[in-house]
Write a protein that holds these residues in place. Structure first.
Motif, PDB file in Angstrom:
ATOM      1  N   HIS A 133     -15.987  22.288  10.880  1.00 50.43           N
ATOM      2  CA  HIS A 133     -15.204  21.828  12.043  1.00 50.43           C
ATOM      3  C   HIS A 133     -16.117  21.525  13.221  1.00 50.43           C
ATOM      4  CE1 HIS A 133     -11.150  22.135  10.506  1.00 50.43           C
ATOM      5  NE2 HIS A 133     -11.507  23.243   9.886  1.00 50.43           N
ATOM      6  N   ASP A 177     -10.645  19.481   2.328  1.00 49.59           N
ATOM      7  CA  ASP A 177     -10.114  18.222   2.853  1.00 49.59           C
ATOM      8  C   ASP A 177     -11.239  17.214   3.098  1.00 49.59           C
ATOM      9  OD1 ASP A 177      -8.024  17.426   5.785  1.00 49.59           O
ATOM     10  OD2 ASP A 177      -8.299  16.434   3.847  1.00 49.59           O
ATOM     11  N   THR A 178     -10.831  15.984   3.316  1.00 50.37           N
ATOM     12  CA  THR A 178     -11.736  14.929   3.766  1.00 50.37           C
ATOM     13  C   THR A 178     -11.862  15.084   5.286  1.00 50.37           C
ATOM     14  OG1 THR A 178      -9.759  13.560   3.872  1.00 50.37           O
ATOM     15  CG2 THR A 178     -11.185  13.237   1.970  1.00 50.37           C
ATOM     16  N   CYS A 179     -12.937  14.576   5.856  1.00 51.73           N
ATOM     17  CA  CYS A 179     -13.103  14.678   7.305  1.00 51.73           C
ATOM     18  C   CYS A 179     -13.972  13.538   7.841  1.00 51.73           C
ATOM     19  CB  CYS A 179     -13.680  16.055   7.672  1.00 51.73           C
ATOM     20  SG  CYS A 179     -13.398  16.488   9.412  1.00 51.73           S
ATOM     21  N   LYS A 180     -14.340  13.612   9.088  1.00 47.32           N
ATOM     22  CA  LYS A 180     -15.093  12.556   9.798  1.00 47.32           C
ATOM     23  C   LYS A 180     -16.286  12.091   8.958  1.00 47.32           C
ATOM     24  CE  LYS A 180     -17.255  12.002  14.420  1.00 47.32           C
ATOM     25  NZ  LYS A 180     -17.988  10.837  14.259  1.00 47.32           N
ATOM     26  N   SER A 183     -14.159   8.668   5.633  1.00 51.65           N
ATOM     27  CA  SER A 183     -13.308   7.460   5.623  1.00 51.65           C
ATOM     28  C   SER A 183     -13.974   6.360   4.817  1.00 51.65           C
ATOM     29  CB  SER A 183     -13.088   6.952   7.046  1.00 51.65           C
ATOM     30  OG  SER A 183     -12.326   7.900   7.776  1.00 51.65           O
ATOM     31  N   VAL A 197      -9.948   6.624   1.509  1.00 54.90           N
ATOM     32  CA  VAL A 197      -9.757   7.599   2.586  1.00 54.90           C
ATOM     33  C   VAL A 197      -9.525   6.881   3.908  1.00 54.90           C
ATOM     34  CG1 VAL A 197     -10.812   9.477   3.902  1.00 54.90           C
ATOM     35  CG2 VAL A 197     -11.241   9.298   1.431  1.00 54.90           C
ATOM     36  N   THR A 198      -8.443   7.259   4.619  1.00 53.64           N
ATOM     37  CA  THR A 198      -8.206   6.750   5.979  1.00 53.64           C
ATOM     38  C   THR A 198      -8.124   7.971   6.884  1.00 53.64           C
ATOM     39  OG1 THR A 198      -6.799   5.306   7.335  1.00 53.64           O
ATOM     40  CG2 THR A 198      -5.675   6.683   5.738  1.00 53.64           C
ATOM     41  N   ALA A 199      -8.592   7.825   8.115  1.00 51.86           N
ATOM     42  CA  ALA A 199      -8.667   8.991   9.017  1.00 51.86           C
ATOM     43  C   ALA A 199      -7.290   9.505   9.404  1.00 51.86           C
ATOM     44  CB  ALA A 199      -9.480   8.652  10.250  1.00 51.86           C
ATOM     45  N   ARG A 202      -6.803  12.150  11.957  1.00 47.55           N
ATOM     46  CA  ARG A 202      -8.184  12.616  12.163  1.00 47.55           C
ATOM     47  C   ARG A 202      -8.314  14.135  12.004  1.00 47.55           C
ATOM     48  NH1 ARG A 202     -11.383   9.363  16.871  1.00 47.55           N
ATOM     49  NH2 ARG A 202     -11.562   7.389  15.732  1.00 47.55           N
ATOM     50  N   VAL A 203      -7.216  14.839  11.829  1.00 44.63           N
ATOM     51  CA  VAL A 203      -7.251  16.299  11.655  1.00 44.63           C
ATOM     52  C   VAL A 203      -7.850  16.605  10.277  1.00 44.63           C
ATOM     53  CG1 VAL A 203      -5.770  18.319  11.335  1.00 44.63           C
ATOM     54  CG2 VAL A 203      -5.287  16.676  13.165  1.00 44.63           C
ATOM     55  N   CYS A 204      -8.626  17.649  10.178  1.00 46.54           N
ATOM     56  CA  CYS A 204      -9.238  18.028   8.900  1.00 46.54           C
ATOM     57  C   CYS A 204      -8.931  19.488   8.578  1.00 46.54           C
ATOM     58  CB  CYS A 204     -10.752  17.874   8.955  1.00 46.54           C
ATOM     59  SG  CYS A 204     -11.327  16.268   9.526  1.00 46.54           S
TER      60      CYS A 204
HETATM   61  N1  LIG Z   1      -8.491  14.780   6.653  1.00 49.30           N
HETATM   62  C1  LIG Z   1      -8.233  13.439   7.056  1.00 49.30           C
HETATM   63  C2  LIG Z   1      -9.426  12.741   7.616  1.00 49.30           C
HETATM   64  C3  LIG Z   1     -10.089  11.795   6.834  1.00 49.30           C
HETATM   65  C4  LIG Z   1     -11.177  11.088   7.385  1.00 49.30           C
HETATM   66  C5  LIG Z   1     -11.614  11.363   8.702  1.00 49.30           C
HETATM   67  C6  LIG Z   1     -10.956  12.349   9.449  1.00 49.30           C
HETATM   68  N2  LIG Z   1     -11.342  12.703  10.732  1.00 49.30           N
HETATM   69  C7  LIG Z   1     -11.953  11.888  11.643  1.00 49.30           C
HETATM   70  N3  LIG Z   1     -12.143  10.578  11.524  1.00 49.30           N
HETATM   71  N4  LIG Z   1     -12.793  10.146  12.660  1.00 49.30           N
HETATM   72  C8  LIG Z   1     -13.015  11.218  13.487  1.00 49.30           C
HETATM   73  N5  LIG Z   1     -13.619  11.290  14.699  1.00 49.30           N
HETATM   74  C9  LIG Z   1     -13.700  12.513  15.275  1.00 49.30           C
HETATM   75  N6  LIG Z   1     -13.215  13.656  14.734  1.00 49.30           N
HETATM   76  C10 LIG Z   1     -12.615  13.592  13.513  1.00 49.30           C
HETATM   77  N7  LIG Z   1     -12.137  14.736  12.913  1.00 49.30           N
HETATM   78  C11 LIG Z   1     -12.574  16.024  13.165  1.00 49.30           C
HETATM   79  C12 LIG Z   1     -13.839  16.289  13.695  1.00 49.30           C
HETATM   80  C13 LIG Z   1     -14.230  17.630  13.908  1.00 49.30           C
HETATM   81  C14 LIG Z   1     -13.393  18.694  13.591  1.00 49.30           C
HETATM   82  C15 LIG Z   1     -12.136  18.403  13.041  1.00 49.30           C
HETATM   83  O1  LIG Z   1     -11.343  19.430  12.709  1.00 49.30           O
HETATM   84  C16 LIG Z   1     -11.747  17.091  12.842  1.00 49.30           C
HETATM   85  C17 LIG Z   1     -12.491  12.356  12.876  1.00 49.30           C
HETATM   86  C18 LIG Z   1      -9.864  13.045   8.901  1.00 49.30           C
END
Ligand SMILES: NCc1cccc(Nc2n[nH]c3ncnc(Nc4cccc(O)c4)c23)c1
Length: 232
Positions: A133, A177-180, A183, A197-199, A202-204
């Protein structure tokens, strides 16, 4: 990738790292010798700069025999993609030349039959996206297995509240999970790419916000059309 583990080197020879100035930005995967599929949102903030595409890699930094950085001739976002939602979040990248295919660089077939993957099917996501995170970035490709969840559950008011269209699919996001940075990578189910993968939100790693993928089958005609029209 949160809660995953280092992939076996080169067991996912279709994986691409989309890079700017030598930095990993997004995942992608080889769908034809000269074409990589990724996510349109990956171009946000790149102000028109073209990616370079790293193929044949396991480590982003260490020298590896079949690792090669390709220049991109064209980047074609799906015409329906936009910055305000996750709809049509696909990007086609035409490489400057055909990729040299070998044991470490291979095309991954994508699903052409437009039928939902059954809920509870365990699929795999891989990428060089953040592994904590706090945003720690891995050097080596990571992967994680995730079960598909039904669109009805994903669309629940307490989850993605009816924003998941029939051209999207979801996987459970509890802890793993997938994360930053993930994508654009493929969701692989039974050896076939079913989603990208789509953001999304943006929650992970939060089960209240399942991971969202653009289903590929509904876009097969668009993908074929772009590749056919650019062929030369
Ligand atoms: N799980 C879905 C998913 C798939 C692909 C990308 C994403 N997230 C993100 N895509 N772009 C982002 N820019 C900034 N922060 C982001 N997520 C983030 C970063 C730090 C801690 C945390 O808990 C979440 C993302 C989330």
């Amino acid at each position: 990738i949160l809660g995953g583990y280092e992939a076996k080197p080169h067991l996912r020879p279709y994986m691409a790292s989309l890079q700017l100035d030598g930095q990993h930005v997004c995942g992608g995967f080889l769908i034809a010798e000269q074409w990589v599929l990724s996510a349109a949102h990956c171009t946000e903030g790149t102000n028109g700069k073209l990616f370079q595409v790293l193929l044949g890699a396991h480590s982003l930094t260490e020298p590896e025999p079949h690792k090669r950085l390709y220049r991109v001739r064209a980047q074609i976002p799906h015409p329906g993609s936009n910055i305000h939602n996750n709809r049509d979040d696909l990007l086609l990248l035409q490489l400057e030349e055909k990729a040299e295919l070998n044991a470490h660089v291979k095309v991954l077939p994508f699903q052409r039959e437009d039928r939902d993957v059954e809920a509870d099917t365990v699929c795999e996501a891989a990428g060089w996206g953040t592994v904590t995170h706090s945003g720690r970035r891995p050097d080596k490709l990571q992967q994680v297995e995730r079960p598909v969840i039904s669109r009805d559950l994903c669309n629940h008011r307490t989850r993605h509240d009816h924003t998941i269209t029939e051209k999207m699919m979801c996987t459970d996001s509890r802890k793993k999970d997938t994360c930053k940075g993930d994508s654009g990578g493929p969701l692989v189910c039974n050896g076939v790419a079913e989603g990208v993968v789509t953001a999304g939100s943006r929650v992970c790693g939060n089960y209240k916000k399942p991971a969202i993928y653009t289903r590929i089958a509904p876009y097969a005609a668009w993908i074929d059309g772009v590749m056919a029209s650019a062929a030369r």
